[in-house]
Design an enzyme around this catalytic site. Structure first.
Site, PDB file in Angstrom:
ATOM      1  N   CYS A  77       6.397  -6.836   6.770  1.00 44.27           N
ATOM      2  CA  CYS A  77       7.531  -6.249   7.500  1.00 44.27           C
ATOM      3  C   CYS A  77       8.062  -7.280   8.494  1.00 44.27           C
ATOM      4  CB  CYS A  77       7.086  -4.987   8.239  1.00 44.27           C
ATOM      5  SG  CYS A  77       8.450  -4.158   9.095  1.00 44.27           S
TER       6      CYS A  77
ATOM      7  N   CYS B 250       7.144  -4.826  15.406  1.00 42.84           N
ATOM      8  CA  CYS B 250       6.777  -3.853  16.438  1.00 42.84           C
ATOM      9  C   CYS B 250       5.377  -4.206  16.956  1.00 42.84           C
ATOM     10  CB  CYS B 250       6.793  -2.428  15.875  1.00 42.84           C
ATOM     11  SG  CYS B 250       8.421  -1.912  15.333  1.00 42.84           S
TER      12      CYS B 250
ATOM     13  N   CYS C  59       3.545   8.499   0.660  1.00 45.34           N
ATOM     14  CA  CYS C  59       4.152   7.599   1.640  1.00 45.34           C
ATOM     15  C   CYS C  59       4.246   6.227   0.970  1.00 45.34           C
ATOM     16  CB  CYS C  59       3.249   7.556   2.876  1.00 45.34           C
ATOM     17  SG  CYS C  59       3.729   6.339   4.098  1.00 45.34           S
TER      18      CYS C  59
ATOM     19  N   CYS D 195       2.079  -2.219  15.758  1.00 43.68           N
ATOM     20  CA  CYS D 195       1.924  -1.854  14.347  1.00 43.68           C
ATOM     21  C   CYS D 195       1.154  -2.910  13.563  1.00 43.68           C
ATOM     22  CB  CYS D 195       3.301  -1.645  13.727  1.00 43.68           C
ATOM     23  SG  CYS D 195       3.239  -1.231  11.968  1.00 43.68           S
TER      24      CYS D 195
ATOM     25  N   CYS E  13      -0.596   6.222   9.943  1.00 43.86           N
ATOM     26  CA  CYS E  13       0.637   5.518  10.316  1.00 43.86           C
ATOM     27  C   CYS E  13       0.321   4.203  11.013  1.00 43.86           C
ATOM     28  CB  CYS E  13       1.451   6.337  11.299  1.00 43.86           C
ATOM     29  SG  CYS E  13       2.048   7.859  10.638  1.00 43.86           S
TER      30      CYS E  13
ATOM     31  N   GLU F 248       0.821  -1.207   0.000  1.00 46.03           N
ATOM     32  CA  GLU F 248       0.000   0.000   0.000  1.00 46.03           C
ATOM     33  C   GLU F 248       0.858   1.261   0.000  1.00 46.03           C
ATOM     34  OE1 GLU F 248      -3.977  -1.564   2.328  1.00 46.03           O
ATOM     35  OE2 GLU F 248      -2.311  -0.871   3.519  1.00 46.03           O
TER      36      GLU F 248
HETATM   37  N1  SAH Z   1      10.031   0.530   9.456  1.00 45.31           N
HETATM   38  C1  SAH Z   1      10.189   1.958   9.359  1.00 45.31           C
HETATM   39  C2  SAH Z   1       9.202   2.590   8.410  1.00 45.31           C
HETATM   40  C3  SAH Z   1       7.758   2.522   8.866  1.00 45.31           C
HETATM   41  S1  SAH Z   1       7.251   4.125   9.202  1.00 45.31           S
HETATM   42  C4  SAH Z   1      10.113   2.561  10.737  1.00 45.31           C
HETATM   43  O1  SAH Z   1       9.867   1.841  11.696  1.00 45.31           O
HETATM   44  O2  SAH Z   1      10.368   3.744  10.879  1.00 45.31           O
HETATM   45  C5  SAH Z   1       5.740   3.884  10.023  1.00 45.31           C
HETATM   46  C6  SAH Z   1       5.727   4.637  11.326  1.00 45.31           C
HETATM   47  O3  SAH Z   1       4.438   4.511  11.956  1.00 45.31           O
HETATM   48  C7  SAH Z   1       6.746   4.095  12.306  1.00 45.31           C
HETATM   49  O4  SAH Z   1       7.277   5.134  13.062  1.00 45.31           O
HETATM   50  C8  SAH Z   1       5.864   3.210  13.168  1.00 45.31           C
HETATM   51  O5  SAH Z   1       6.443   2.913  14.394  1.00 45.31           O
HETATM   52  C9  SAH Z   1       4.623   4.058  13.291  1.00 45.31           C
HETATM   53  N2  SAH Z   1       3.424   3.329  13.714  1.00 45.31           N
HETATM   54  C10 SAH Z   1       3.189   2.006  13.679  1.00 45.31           C
HETATM   55  N3  SAH Z   1       1.944   1.725  14.132  1.00 45.31           N
HETATM   56  C11 SAH Z   1       1.388   2.910  14.454  1.00 45.31           C
HETATM   57  C12 SAH Z   1       0.110   3.303  14.937  1.00 45.31           C
HETATM   58  N4  SAH Z   1      -0.849   2.414  15.145  1.00 45.31           N
HETATM   59  N5  SAH Z   1      -0.116   4.600  15.151  1.00 45.31           N
HETATM   60  C13 SAH Z   1       0.818   5.523  14.876  1.00 45.31           C
HETATM   61  N6  SAH Z   1       2.026   5.230  14.391  1.00 45.31           N
HETATM   62  C14 SAH Z   1       2.316   3.934  14.188  1.00 45.31           C
END
Ligand code: SAH
Length: 344
Positions: free
Chosen positions: A114, A118, A107, A121, A333, A92
């Site tokens: 992935c 985390c 984006c 996420c 995000c 996406e």
């Molecule tokens: N793997 C890279 C790129 C992904 S960026 C990284 O970790 O930076 C996506 C961003 O959204 C990351 O900072 C991630 O931690 C954040 N993220 C993940 N789940 C989220 C959520 N439910 N709400 C807000 N941010 C979130």
């Protein structure tokens, strides 16, 4: 024989293809302008190419391998695009227009799924499928532009996947965006959860785009409880590597911090974070957690968010709160989870 894929190739490769097919080398640049700057969708529209060249292209080449399957538009104008890759995997991308600005930020994803796991996420829940090729990274922008007739001005590598684990294709795609889509280095941001060896490599390369670090915790203990990557790359080592990066490149880092209620949003956390990054040349981007039904994590109260921000500001940091975008279409995000599951 497989047809030659054009969008996402570098100029050397396309020039080679043209000469191998008895076409003038300089036509490659013309084709590049059509696809990257004008987003044309077929060879017939490339009107400054001789007919015979267009015929050869139709016979031996294709523009894209990725298919746009679905587009959703949010109430706030944010668009989410679902792409199908040639092997049946899905990724996406999201397109955001910020109010009062001519900027259009895309984006994009660098991996299908992935591997980082985390805890908070949605993308992590997909597991890891594979790295995207450079062509697949570029095609996301090409197809967004072709579909919307808009020109993307800013790119954030914040979609699905960990960009620094697809390092060569990340760098190659940035080169193409800069040179051929004419998107300046400063308009490109790469976000990482903290892969130290590649951060060090970016420092060596004198990387001129923005590096954003998904920190999300002010210390090792809390970080490893929500981000498994912290078991491998420790908090203090990460801080040293980031500091070295800012010194080598002269660039300021963006510290991303997703605020989750009762997890990392306390006054103590804010103070500890302010201290941890006090010597790091950085701005802070606070992200209010985007909730979804399946996640046990919640967004903090407004008051906690403001307090957190205030403490960091009082320590001298420039702090922004990332606006929630497209959450009604799961485009915010951490919500990119490709509801259409991959066939493989
Ligand atoms: N793997 C890279 C790129 C992904 S960026 C990284 O970790 O930076 C996506 C961003 O959204 C990351 O900072 C991630 O931690 C954040 N993220 C993940 N789940 C989220 C959520 N439910 N709400 C807000 N941010 C979130």
């Amino acid at each position: 024989m497989d047809k030659y894929l054009i969008v996402g190739k570098n100029l050397d490769s396309l020039e080679k293809f043209m000469t191998e097919n008895n076409q003038s080398k300089y036509r490659a640049k013309q084709i590049y302008n059509w696809v990257y700057l004008k987003s044309v969708k077929d060879f017939d529209s490339m009107t400054d190419l001789p007919l015979q060249t267009r015929e050869i292209l139709k016979e031996k080449a294709i523009l894209t391998s990725v298919i746009l399957k679905e587009k959703q538009v949010s109430k706030d104008g944010t668009m989410k695009f679902l792409f199908e890759l040639s092997d049946g995997n899905y990724v996406e991308s999201v397109l955001m227009r910020f109010d009062n600005r001519a900027n259009l930020t895309a984006c994009i994803s660098t991996q299908a799924g992935c591997p980082m796991g985390c805890k908070f996420c949605a993308t992590a829940k997909l597991g890891f499928k594979r790295n995207l090729t450079c062509e697949e990274i570029i095609q996301q922008i090409f197809l967004i532009q072709a579909q919307t007739n808009l020109k993307v001005t800013n790119i954030v590598y914040m979609g699905q996947g960990e960009p620094l684990l697809n390092f060569d294709n990340l760098l190659e795609s940035i080169k193409i965006f800069r040179e051929h889509f004419q998107i300046g280095a400063r308009r490109i941001t790469v976000s990482t959860c903290g892969i130290i060896p590649q951060i060090n490599e970016l420092a060596q390369l004198n990387f001129q785009s923005t590096l954003a670090i998904s920190l999300h915790a002010p210390n090792q203990k809390l970080r490893e409880s929500i981000m498994p990557v912290a078991n491998k790359y420790k908090f203090d080592d990460l801080m040293m590597s980031l500091k070295n990066y800012t010194e080598k490149t002269g660039r300021r880092i963006t510290v991303e911090y997703v605020l989750m209620k009762g997890i990392n949003d306390s006054v103590e956390c804010a103070k500890e974070l302010a201290y941890a990054i006090s010597k790091l040349k950085s701005n802070v981007n606070l992200i209010v957690y985007n909730q979804n039904e399946k996640s046990p994590y919640k967004k903090p109260d407004k008051e906690a968010i403001q307090k957190f921000k205030y403490i960091l500001e009082a320590s001298g940091k420039k702090v922004t709160i990332r606006l929630e975008r497209g959450s009604d279409i799961d485009a915010a995000c951490g919500q990119l989870s490709s509801r259409m599951k991959s066939k493989s």
